[in-house]
Design a protein around this motif. Structure first.
Motif, PDB file in Angstrom:
ATOM      1  N   GLU A  42     -19.356  -6.140  53.569  1.00 42.34           N
ATOM      2  CA  GLU A  42     -18.446  -5.142  53.014  1.00 42.34           C
ATOM      3  C   GLU A  42     -16.987  -5.554  53.170  1.00 42.34           C
ATOM      4  OE1 GLU A  42     -19.614  -1.240  54.308  1.00 42.34           O
ATOM      5  OE2 GLU A  42     -21.456  -1.388  53.111  1.00 42.34           O
ATOM      6  N   THR A  43     -16.579  -5.754  54.414  1.00 37.40           N
ATOM      7  CA  THR A  43     -15.181  -6.155  54.628  1.00 37.40           C
ATOM      8  C   THR A  43     -15.134  -7.299  55.642  1.00 37.40           C
ATOM      9  OG1 THR A  43     -14.980  -4.530  56.392  1.00 37.40           O
ATOM     10  CG2 THR A  43     -14.238  -3.840  54.214  1.00 37.40           C
ATOM     11  N   LEU A  44     -14.114  -8.127  55.508  1.00 37.01           N
ATOM     12  CA  LEU A  44     -13.936  -9.244  56.424  1.00 37.01           C
ATOM     13  C   LEU A  44     -13.430  -8.716  57.773  1.00 37.01           C
ATOM     14  CD1 LEU A  44     -14.407 -12.242  55.812  1.00 37.01           C
ATOM     15  CD2 LEU A  44     -11.936 -12.493  55.545  1.00 37.01           C
ATOM     16  N   PRO A  45     -14.075  -9.123  58.870  1.00 35.14           N
ATOM     17  CA  PRO A  45     -13.697  -8.566  60.185  1.00 35.14           C
ATOM     18  C   PRO A  45     -12.223  -8.788  60.513  1.00 35.14           C
ATOM     19  CG  PRO A  45     -15.722  -9.853  60.369  1.00 35.14           C
ATOM     20  CD  PRO A  45     -15.204 -10.071  58.980  1.00 35.14           C
ATOM     21  N   THR A  46     -11.661  -9.904  60.094  1.00 37.66           N
ATOM     22  CA  THR A  46     -10.284 -10.213  60.499  1.00 37.66           C
ATOM     23  C   THR A  46      -9.251  -9.352  59.794  1.00 37.66           C
ATOM     24  OG1 THR A  46     -10.415 -11.999  58.875  1.00 37.66           O
ATOM     25  CG2 THR A  46     -10.636 -12.604  61.202  1.00 37.66           C
ATOM     26  N   THR A  47      -9.424  -9.180  58.486  1.00 36.18           N
ATOM     27  CA  THR A  47      -8.368  -8.525  57.697  1.00 36.18           C
ATOM     28  C   THR A  47      -8.789  -7.207  57.092  1.00 36.18           C
ATOM     29  OG1 THR A  47      -9.135  -9.663  55.721  1.00 36.18           O
ATOM     30  CG2 THR A  47      -7.409 -10.752  56.989  1.00 36.18           C
ATOM     31  N   GLY A  48     -10.089  -6.914  57.157  1.00 39.60           N
ATOM     32  CA  GLY A  48     -10.569  -5.713  56.471  1.00 39.60           C
ATOM     33  C   GLY A  48     -10.616  -5.889  54.966  1.00 39.60           C
ATOM     34  N   TYR A  49     -10.373  -7.100  54.500  1.00 39.53           N
ATOM     35  CA  TYR A  49     -10.431  -7.414  53.058  1.00 39.53           C
ATOM     36  C   TYR A  49     -11.786  -7.005  52.498  1.00 39.53           C
ATOM     37  CZ  TYR A  49     -11.192 -10.506  49.002  1.00 39.53           C
ATOM     38  OH  TYR A  49     -11.513 -11.018  47.771  1.00 39.53           O
TER      39      TYR A  49
END
Lengths: 556, 556
Positions: A42-49
Motif C-alpha cells: 500500500e505505502t512505502l514504509p519510509t515515505t508513506g508514498y
C-alpha cells in the motif's frame, strides 16, 4: 551423539526455522518470525508514498531478522548444542528479487535510495511488471527464441527479467546504481556465507537459464532495450550451482546472528515449493508432488526434457540433481477459500461455527461434505487470481455458474474447491499427454492437514490416489535435508539428497483413494469445466480480458 | 361529501386493503393481513404430508380472512362511513388457481379432499407442472397452434392449463371432483358478489384466451389428454369480462365480512402487475411500466397486436380497455438481492451497517454507489430464477464472471443490479424491434423507493428516462381505481379508467435521467452481456441445463 540440521523457510509473511534430527527426520523445534514490514503493497514504509496498483515489495532486513530470531529460538527450545548442528539450508519464495551494491548491501538500505520503491525487494506476487512480461514474450516469439517453449511459451510478470526490466523502465537510476540484481534466496545465503552463489532452481525456473544453453543471448536482451543488453554479465552471474551443492560455511557475523558455530555448512539456496519435493519423499519419476497452500504448485520429475504447453518450466537439476524437474501451478487455491470466507459467508454461519466450536472453514467443510457430487448444480472456473498453467494468463478472472435462489454458501465453497481440483486435472492431463507420467500424487503444504474433503475431491476428480507427506512444514524440512547434504556424510550428514530423503522424509498413513461413483459424476462435470475453460481461456470469448482492461482504464 | 374506494391487493404472503379518496387519489388508510398458512411449500397443513419439490400451495380461506380483517381495519383507521365507500376492486397474483365445487366451495375446504395437495390453491410460483408445460408446448408446436406466438412461443409451467393438466395427471379424482377450475382472482370476486365472472387479464395472459379467437380448440385439449378435451366448457367459462367492467355488488355475507354496505360495487378482478399500470398514470401507448419488486414485470400498451418473441403475452383489453397490453418479465430482481444479502454478505458488513444505523441493503447500496461504472470488472447473468423473457427458460441459472481476490461484496451486489438492468434492456429492445414503442419508463413496486442506485443504473443501462409512480402500493391503488370505475360516475366514481387515472394516479417529482458517461460504458458491458446471454441461453452451450438436470437426477 545425534546430529541436527536447520532449515529456514522464507514465506510471504514470515520466516520459519525448523531444527531436525538428521538420523530419523524428527522435527525437534520450530519457530516462526513475522516480517516487520510484511508485504508492502500500500505505502512505502519510509515515505508513506502510495504504491501503484499491483506492487508488492518487502524489506530485506526482515529476512536477516528471521536468522536473528527464529534460529536462536529453535536452539533454545530444543536445548541442542550448536556444535551438533551440522548444516543449514534455506528456501524462499520466488521470484523475489532485489537490487544491491557489489557487496550485497540492498539499495533500499541506503539513504540515497530508500525512498524509491524500485530499490526494495520485489516480492513474488508483485504483478506490476506485466507490460515488461508482454514485451519479453512478444520479442521472444518474434525472434523465435528456442527457450520459450521450455516455459509453456509464456514468461510470467512475476519472473526475474520482467521485474528487472521494470526497474530499468521505471527507475533507470536504480537500475544503474544496482551492481547486482539477485534472488532473495541467493541473497540470504550470501549473507550467511559471505559468498554470492546462485542456485539452479531460481535461475532455471525464474530467470530463463538452462544447464545446457545458459541464459538467452545478449541480442535478445538488447532487443528488449539496448541498456539491458549486458544485464546478465553486469548484474547477475553465469556461475550457477546445482541443487544439492554446498554454498559455503557460516561467517562469524552470521554465526553471531544465529547462535550457530562459524563454519557450519550452508546449502545452495532453494525455492519453497521445489525443496518440498524430497521432503514429500519424492526423488524419482512418476510421482507428482502438489504443494497445496494459498496456491498450488505441481512438481514432477522426468528423465528427459519434454516441452509441455503452458507449464511454468522444466529445469535440469532444478529439483533433484540428475533429473529434469517440471513445474506447473495454480495461482488461487487457499487464497480462494480465504477470499470466500472473508467476503461471502454470512453472519449466521459465523455464529453457527462459534456455537459448534469450529472455525468458518471447518463449518463450511462439514456442510459441504454432506453434499453429493453434482448436487449443487454449480460449476466454477478457478481463475480468481488468473491462470498460471496451462493458459498462463493473469488477466483471466473467476467465474461461477449454476446459482439459483436456493444456492447456499457451502455449495459455493464446494464448487470453488472442485474448480481447483479440475484445474489440477487439466495440469495432470497436460503432463501425461506430453510424455511426463503422473501415476500417483503426494500432497504437502498447509491444506492437506486442514481439509479432508478437499483431498477426497482431488482424488475423485484426478482419478489418482493421493498420499500426504508426514511433515506439515515441507519447505523447512526439505531445507534442513539439503543442509544435511551440504554437511555431507563425513560431518554426520548425507552425501546425496536421495539418502537424505530415505532417512528424513516420510508419508502419513492416511491416503485418499478415488471413489468410483464420485469419479463418474466428476468426469461429467470436468467435461463441462473443460468446455468453459477453452471458451473463456483460449480466445473464443475474451470477455474476462476486456472487462479487466476496462477496469484498469477506469481506475486509471 | 368525499367518496372512497377500496382496493384489495392479494400478494404472495399477505393481503393489503387500501382506502383511497376518489377525488384526488389520496391514500387514506392501509392495512396488511398476513395469510395464516402463508406459502405452503414444505408440508400440507392438514396431514403434515411432505410436498414434492417445486410445489407452492395456498389456503383459500386465508383470502377470506383478508376481507374479514384488512377491510374493517382501514374503515376503522380512517373513520370513513361505509356508506361513502362506493366501490371495491381486487387484484391478485396469477396464475394462482384452485378447484372448487359448482357453488365455489374450494375442494380443500371439504373433509373428503383436504388431504390431497391437488385440492389446494396452486400459487403462481408452484413450479411442479413443468412436464405438463412441456407437453403443452410440444403439442402446440406440432399442431401449429396459431396462439403460440402470442406468448413468445412458450407457455409457462406457472400458467393455468399447465396447472390444470397437472391435477388431471397426478390426481384425476380431484380433477373429476372439481366442478370449476378458477383463478384465485375470480374466486375472491365470486365470494364478494355471489357471481362467477372471469376477467380478461388472467384469461388472456394465463389461460390462452383472446377476445377474437377465444380459447384453443377442443382438438388441442384432446391431444393433450382425451379427458382434457372439454376442460373449458366443463370446468371454466367462455364468458370473459373486460378489465374495467363491473362484476356485481357486495352480498350480505361479504358485507358482514368487510363492514361495507351490501350493494357496494365490485370490479371485475385484476392481476397485481397489470392493475398497477393505470396506478402509475399509464393508460396510453409508448410508456412502459415496470413493477419492480421480488421480480420485474414489464407492461406496455399498443394499438395493434404484435408478436414479440419471448414475451409473456399480449392481450386485448387485458390492461386497459381498447388497447393491447403487452407483458414481459424478469423472474429474479429483489429476490436476487435478498438472496445475496442472506447468503453472501459477511458479518463485518452487518456490524458496519448496524453501527451506521443502516440495513445491509442500504450499506451495500452506499458502497456500490461509490463505484464507477465498469470499475468492478464483474458481469453477471441474472438467471438465478431462470429467464422469463425473452428466453422463457426456467432451467437457466445464474452466472457471475470477472471475480478476483480483490472483489468485494458491494461489487457483486452492484453487478447483480446491473445484470437485472441489462435483462430489462433486452426486453425493451425486443419490444422496439418488433414495433412496440418504449419511449419512457415508469417504475413502481417496492424497489424504486428503496434503491436510488438501482434506478439510476436502469436509466443509464436502458438509455431512457425513468419516472416513478407516486404510490408505493400501486396494486391496491389500481384496484381502488377500478372499484371507482365499477361504481361509475352516477355513484360518485368514474365511468372510465382513463378518467380515474387522470384524477387518482400521480408521479413523483424525482426522475432518473441517463448520464451520458455511464451510458457509454454500459453500452460496452451490455454488449458483453448479450454475447453471454446468447451463448448460455440460446443453445451454444447448454451447460446450465445439463447441470440442472444432473442436480435433479442426483437429488432424485
Amino acid at each position: 551423539m545425534s546430529k541436527y540440521a536447520i532449515g529456514v523457510d522464507f514465506g510471504t509473511e514470515s520466516g520459519r526455522a525448523l531444527l531436525v534430527d538428521v538420523a530419523g527426520g524428527r522435527e525437534v523445534a520450530t519457530h516462526v518470525h513475522p516480517y516487520g514490514d510484511g508485504v508492502i503493497d500500500e505505502t512505502l514504509p519510509t515515505t508513506g508514498y502510495k504504491l501503484p496498483p499491483d506492487f508488492a515489495l518487502q524489506n530485506p532486513m526482515d529476512y536477516i531478522a528471521v536468522f536473528q530470531n527464529a534460529v536462536p529460538a529453535v536452539l533454545e527450545a530444543s536445548g541442542v548444542d550448536p556444535a551438533d548442528v551440522i548444516g543449514v539450508g534455506i528456501d524462499f519464495t520466488a521470484c523475489t528479487m532485489l537490487p544491491t551494491l557489489a557487496d550485497g548491501t540492498p539499495l533500499c538500505a541506503l539513504d540515497a535510495w530508500k525512498d524509491n520503491p524500485h530499490a526494495w525487494v520485489k516480492l513474488w506476487k508483485h504483478h506490476a511488471a506485466q507490460p515488461e512480461a508482454d514485451k519479453i514474450n512478444a520479442t521472444a516469439a518474434e525472434m523465435g527464441e528456442p527457450w520459450l517453449s521450455r516455459y509453456g511459451n509464456k514468461i510470467s510478470s512475476e519472473w526475474f527479467f520482467s521485474k528487472a526490466l521494470q526497474i530499468l523502465d521505471e527507475a533507470p537510476e536504480v537500475y544503474a546504481a544496482a551492481d547486482r540484481l539477485i534472488e532473495g534466496a541467493d541473497w540470504v545465503v550470501w549473507q550467511l556465507t559471505g559468498e554470492e552463489k546462485r542456485n539452479a532452481c531460481t535461475a532455471g525456473y525464474k530467470a530463463i537459464w538452462s544447464k545446457r544453453e545458459g541464459y538467452p543471448g545478449s541480442a535478445f536482451f538488447k532487443a528488449l532495450d539496448p541498456r539491458f543488453e549486458d544485464v546478465v554479465d553486469a548484474k547477475m552471474s553465469r556461475d550457477i550451482y546445482a541443487i544439492g551443492d554446498k554454498a559455503g560455511e557460516l561467517t562469524e557475523q552470521a554465526a553471531a546472528w544465529t547462535g550457530l558455530l562459524p563454519g557450519t555448512a550452508v546449502a545452495i539456496a532453494n525455492v519453497d515449493a521445489h525443496v518440498s519435493v524430497p521432503a514429500a519423499t519424492v526423488t524419482e519419476v512418476g510421482r507428482m508432488v502438489i504443494i497445496m497452500g494459498t496456491s498450488n504448485c505441481h512438481m514432477v520429475l522426468g528423465r528427459e526434457e519434454k516441452r509441455v504447453p503452458g507449464m511454468c518450466g522444466v529445469v535440469e537439476d532444478g529439483i533433484i540433481p540428475g533429473l529434469f524437474g517440471f513445474e506447473a501451478g495454480q495461482s488461487c487455491v487457499g487464497d480462494h477459500f480465504a477470499w470466500f470466507v472473508e467476503n461471502c459467508v454470512p453472519a449466521a454461519y459465523e455464529k453457527e461455527a462459534a456455537a459448534k466450536g469450529l472455525n468458518v472453514h471447518q463449518l463450511l467443510e462439514q456442510k459441504a461434505a454432506a453434499l453429493a457430487v453434482g448436487e449443487s448444480g454449480l460449476l466454477a472456473l478457478d481463475w480468481w487470481n488468473g491462470n498460471r498453467s496451462t493458459l498462463v494468463d493473469v488477466d483471466l478472472t473467476g467465474m461461477l455458474l449454476g446459482a439459483t435462489l436456493a444456492t447456499k454458501p457451502e455449495e459455493i465453497y464446494r464448487a470453488l474447491i472442485e474448480a481447483t481440483a479440475y484445474g489440477t486435472r487439466v495440469i495432470v492431463e497436460a503432463f501425461e499427454e506430453n510424455g511426463v507420467a503422473v501415476d500417483e500424487i503426494v500432497a504437502t503444504g498447509g491444506l492437506p492437514g486442514r481439509n479432508k474433503l478437499l483431498m477426497q475431491i482431488y482424488a475423485d476428480v484426478s482419478g489418482r490416489e493421493i498420499k500426504v507427506a508426514a511433515t506439515e512444514q515441507a519447505g523447512a524440512l526439505g531445507s534442513a535435508m539439503f543442509g544435511a547434504v551440504a554437511a555431507g556424510e563425513a560431518r554426520g550428514g548425507y552425501d546425496t539428497i536421495f539418502q537424505a530423503a530415505q532417512e528424513m522424509a516420510r508419508l502419513q498413513d492416511v491416503t485418499y483413494k478415488p471413489i468410483p461413483e464420485n469419479q463418474a459424476v466428476y468426469d461429467k462435470l470436468y467435461a463441462e469445466y473443460v468446455t468453459l475453460y477453452d471458451y473463456f481461456g483460449r480466445g473464443s470469448n475474451d470477455v474476462m480480458k476486456r472487462l479487466k482492461a476496462l477496469k484498469a482504464e477506469i481506475r486509471g
